[in-house]
Design an enzyme around this catalytic site. Structure first.
Site: not given
Ligand code: AKB
Length: 340
Positions: A55, A10, A154, A158, A38
């Site tokens: 990946i 990334g 997300y 994480k 690229r």
């Molecule tokens: C997002 O807003 O998703 C990122 C973060 C806070 O991880 N910038």
């Protein structure tokens, strides 16, 4: 003999830009990058080999393993929080399956050259989930192991990958006859919103702060999608890059955790607006609240406790809100937009 290199996935993203420039200034390591797109030419010219690919492509990772001796990985590839809410399955693929592929790659690398591979992983304040605004206000500086109930795809990705990394580092194949863990030396920095003078973020929920600044510098009006009282932690990109490098260089025995909070300043959106309008006279910033994106911000902490990072590896950010603007953001951004 395979060539020793640092691998950055990334690499074309916001952190990648700053990291590649910083690593190049150190002149210590050859850099191989992996990104779907690229790299921008100024960044591409700084790396030894630029690989365009995914990946998720395991064969590509095997070819990399055969060609290079990788002792340090910065695994930066990810889909950010706002984008991930629109495409949760793609987010899981990139953020989780991609990370698992890279962890396996690092395990095999370490087995093949006999030295642990340091695996640097940027996590995020998105791993937290404060249930109500009252609890957010009362929580103050949140510690690493508190309130880890994310509401976003997300954030879930994480948090799980932090735990996967911990597993590879400490418990991998714990029932096997021969010990196999510890070959991946997983180290994670939980970042707040990052603000770069060089690049614009895309797909994040903390983007309102950098968007305000870049719009003002470009002389464009900006409608912030959060309430003026929205408050989360932020950090200037050079401090974020420094944190990654510092943790990657810390002696293993001084680390008491695999995931560390880092903090620098935590202004409300209105406080960011005030600094921006002071710096760019005539900046036009108004509020057009997106209740859903604001809802995500409301679950992220107003501040984090980074005492473990300060104690274990000497984390100390250079910039607070005022100096981030005065000494880094304003001069660099002015130069950037003047050149356009
Ligand atoms: C997002 O807003 O998703 C990122 C973060 C806070 O991880 N910038």
């Amino acid at each position: 003999m395979r060539k020793p290199v640092v691998l950055i996935t990334g690499a074309g993203g916001e952190i990648g830009h700053g990291l590649i420039e910083r690593l190049t200034r150190q002149h210590r390591r050859s850099i191989v990058t992996l990104d779907l797109a690229r790299l921008a030419p100024p960044i591409a010219s700084l790396v030894d080999r630029e690989i365009t690919g995914s990946i998720l492509d395991r064969q590509l990772l095997e070819r990399l393993l055969a060609e290079y001796r990788v002792e340090l990985v910065f695994h930066l590839a990810a889909l950010l929080s706002t984008r991930s809410e629109f495409t949760p399955l793609a987010a899981h693929q990139v953020n989780v399956e991609g990370t698992l592929n890279l962890l396996e790659f690092a395990q095999h690398e370490a087995e093949s050259h006999g030295k642990p591979v340091i695996f640097m992983y940027p996590s995020s304040i998105a791993v937290y989930g404060l249930p109500t605004l009252q609890q957010k206000d009362a929580a103050g500086k949140v510690r690493e192991d508190d309130w880890t109930h994310p509401t976003t795809m997300y954030g879930c990705n994480k948090l799980y990958c932090e735990q996967l990394g911990h597993y590879y580092s400490r418990h991998y194949k714990q029932l096997a006859a021969e010990p196999a863990s510890g070959r991946v030396d997983f180290r994670c920095v939980r970042f707040p919103g990052l603000i770069s003078a060089q690049t614009m973020p895309s797909g994040g929920t903390s983007d309102y702060a950098p968007e305000m600044i870049h719009a003002a510098a470009a002389g464009e009006a900006y409608e912030a999608f959060v309430r003026p009282d929205a408050r989360i932690p932020f950090m200037a990109m050079p401090d974020g890059v420094e944190a990654l490098l510092q943790l990657s260089e810390a002696p293993r025995e001084s680390l008491t955790r695999t995931a560390y909070n880092v903090a620098a300043f935590n202004p409300s959106a209105e406080e960011v607006r005030q600094v921006v309008t002071r710096a760019f006279t005539g900046a036009e910033i108004t509020w057009q609240v997106d209740a859903k994106r604001q809802g995500i911000i409301d679950t992220w902490p107003a501040d984090v406790d980074d005492s473990a990072a300060r104690r274990d590896w000497g984390f100390a950010p250079r910039y607070d809100l005022e100096s981030a603007f005065a000494d880094y953001l304003i001069p660099t951004i002015r130069e950037r937009y003047a050149a356009d």
